[in-house]
Design an enzyme around this catalytic site. Sequence first.
Site, short mmCIF file in Angstrom:
data_model
loop_
_atom_site.label_atom_id
_atom_site.label_comp_id
_atom_site.label_asym_id
_atom_site.label_seq_id
_atom_site.Cartn_x
_atom_site.Cartn_y
_atom_site.Cartn_z
N CYS A 20 -2.06 14.14 0.75
CA CYS A 20 -1.17 13.75 1.84
C CYS A 20 -1.30 14.77 2.97
O CYS A 20 -0.98 15.93 2.77
CB CYS A 20 0.27 13.70 1.36
SG CYS A 20 1.45 13.35 2.67
N HIS A 28 0.88 -1.18 0.00
CA HIS A 28 0.00 0.00 0.00
C HIS A 28 0.91 1.23 0.00
O HIS A 28 1.25 1.76 1.06
CB HIS A 28 -0.88 -0.07 1.25
CG HIS A 28 -1.85 1.07 1.40
ND1 HIS A 28 -3.20 0.92 1.27
CD2 HIS A 28 -1.65 2.39 1.68
CE1 HIS A 28 -3.80 2.08 1.47
NE2 HIS A 28 -2.87 2.99 1.72
#
Lengths: 301, 301
Positions: B241, B208
């Site tokens: 992010c 991931h």
Amino acid sequence: MNNFPKSVSLVEVGPRDGLQNEKTEVSTQTKVELVNLLADAGHRRIETGSFVSPKWVPQMADSGEVFSLISRREGVSYSALTPNTKGLENALSANADEVAIFGAASESFSQKNINCSIEESLERFAPVVEQAAARGKPVRGYVSCVLGCPYEGEIAPEAVANVAKIMLDMGCYEVSLGDTIGTGTPFKTQRMLEVVTDVVPVSKIGAHFHDTYGQALANLYVALSAGVSVIDSAVAGLGGCPYAKGASGNVATEDVLYMLDGMGISTGVDMTRLLKASSFIMEAVGRKPSSKVANALMESC
Amino acid sequence: MNNFPKSVSLVEVGPRDGLQNEKTEVSTQTKVELVNLLADAGHRRIETGSFVSPKWVPQMADSGEVFSLISRREGVSYSALTPNTKGLENALSANADEVAIFGAASESFSQKNINCSIEESLERFAPVVEQAAARGKPVRGYVSCVLGCPYEGEIAPEAVANVAKIMLDMGCYEVSLGDTIGTGTPFKTQRMLEVVTDVVPVSKIGAHFHDTYGQALANLYVALSAGVSVIDSAVAGLGGCPYAKGASGNVATEDVLYMLDGMGISTGVDMTRLLKASSFIMEAVGRKPSSKVANALMESC
């Protein structure tokens, strides 16, 4: 294929290959400042301009001026693209440290791009290489479409090996293998390099990969594992892709450097200073970098 | 490390991990349509929602509704994140096909993110795994910060291996190793996987990786070479992010698929249909995809 180099020589192609494909016109002074900032960052090989007919490439019409205005650094090679002997003469007058010729690994691309066969194009370059050698100037060879062609699709690795070998035999000191449309993926990259390094020493190969489909770093990792130690890249991912509107072109130097730094492979280029060059030129062209590293580091909170 | 799988199972995390980190609010109907389009594209594992307190994650407050409105396809597993037994009950009521728990490989990240130590967090998840097992629901474990932590920096591969092993011992059928901040590079990825696969079978590992610094595909190539055959990704690179404003988060499914297609590794996912899902959700969130493939293919001339 586990011959990772300890150090990599980065060839910064932003001021030429990059700016040539930007829509926004950039002033001579900006180009000069960009080249100086790149040298500040530690780059030792900077593709500074091109001596092509301004009719074909108006963006590079001021290359002579750029060469005359940059602050030359000891140990830095400022190179120029020279498509013919007239271009070579101009490059020599501008005191370019090295020159470059180019050819395609795809017959259709050669015909559409420079209106002649691969063989004819290489013949035309012979006097450029010869005269450059006579004047003591190193010549680099660019091979385009090594991992795919916008007209033909797949390209046989043997075609790449053939052009690369001819260029080295002609007198080029190095060949830069270009994934011009960025369609390469890791196994294809590995296979192509296996075939090319059968006839050409890996030390004479540079990897010039475009990031149009985001594959450049994965492919560069494969190239590094095969022992390739020269990588072409453009600060901020300057330049686009003429075959896919809005797509990115050259792999961004920041992204390559981030990977190499993380792998402990030295380059002599400093990320913080490189980001100065990156933000400087992105401000000039009025867009965000296509470099993920630049976007993350410049805007990090 | 040359154990490339013949096929890869893609876990599409866009509807949950992706949308949770988008600034633009997305309607329940849009989420439902996205999940359906992803199933149309051939995805067989879709992270569909999260049963967390809406106080903490308001974007996922409608997960129950999303689960009730999607057109369920035979053979597709629609999963949900469940932080506690209450979340598990809600996920079971919504008839999620599988559930997921999470933990960090970084002590500081665990403390800052969920206010407890790694060990405490795993203890808290034990009843979730137990009750899910009793109801016949498979549980997946997510490990975050496996290649770096925003607070600690480097993370020892042994810490990752430890959490991964505990999760599998607790009853998780698979652990997804997350490079949460995208700072991983190829050698670090290789080393981490070497250490983890010493104690955990590679068949139980998912990768991931976030693409914050553009490194995800290079790292995934390394993971594939180590035999990893499960990859998490988000359509269009949905999600950002939280540690770097304006930077990208999850690696884009399109970019991963382009690499896998090019390597001849089958996934069952179709690029053309995937791009439909991609353009649909990007229109809804009002920005360009962070996927280079999507940008190149959608705008190619």
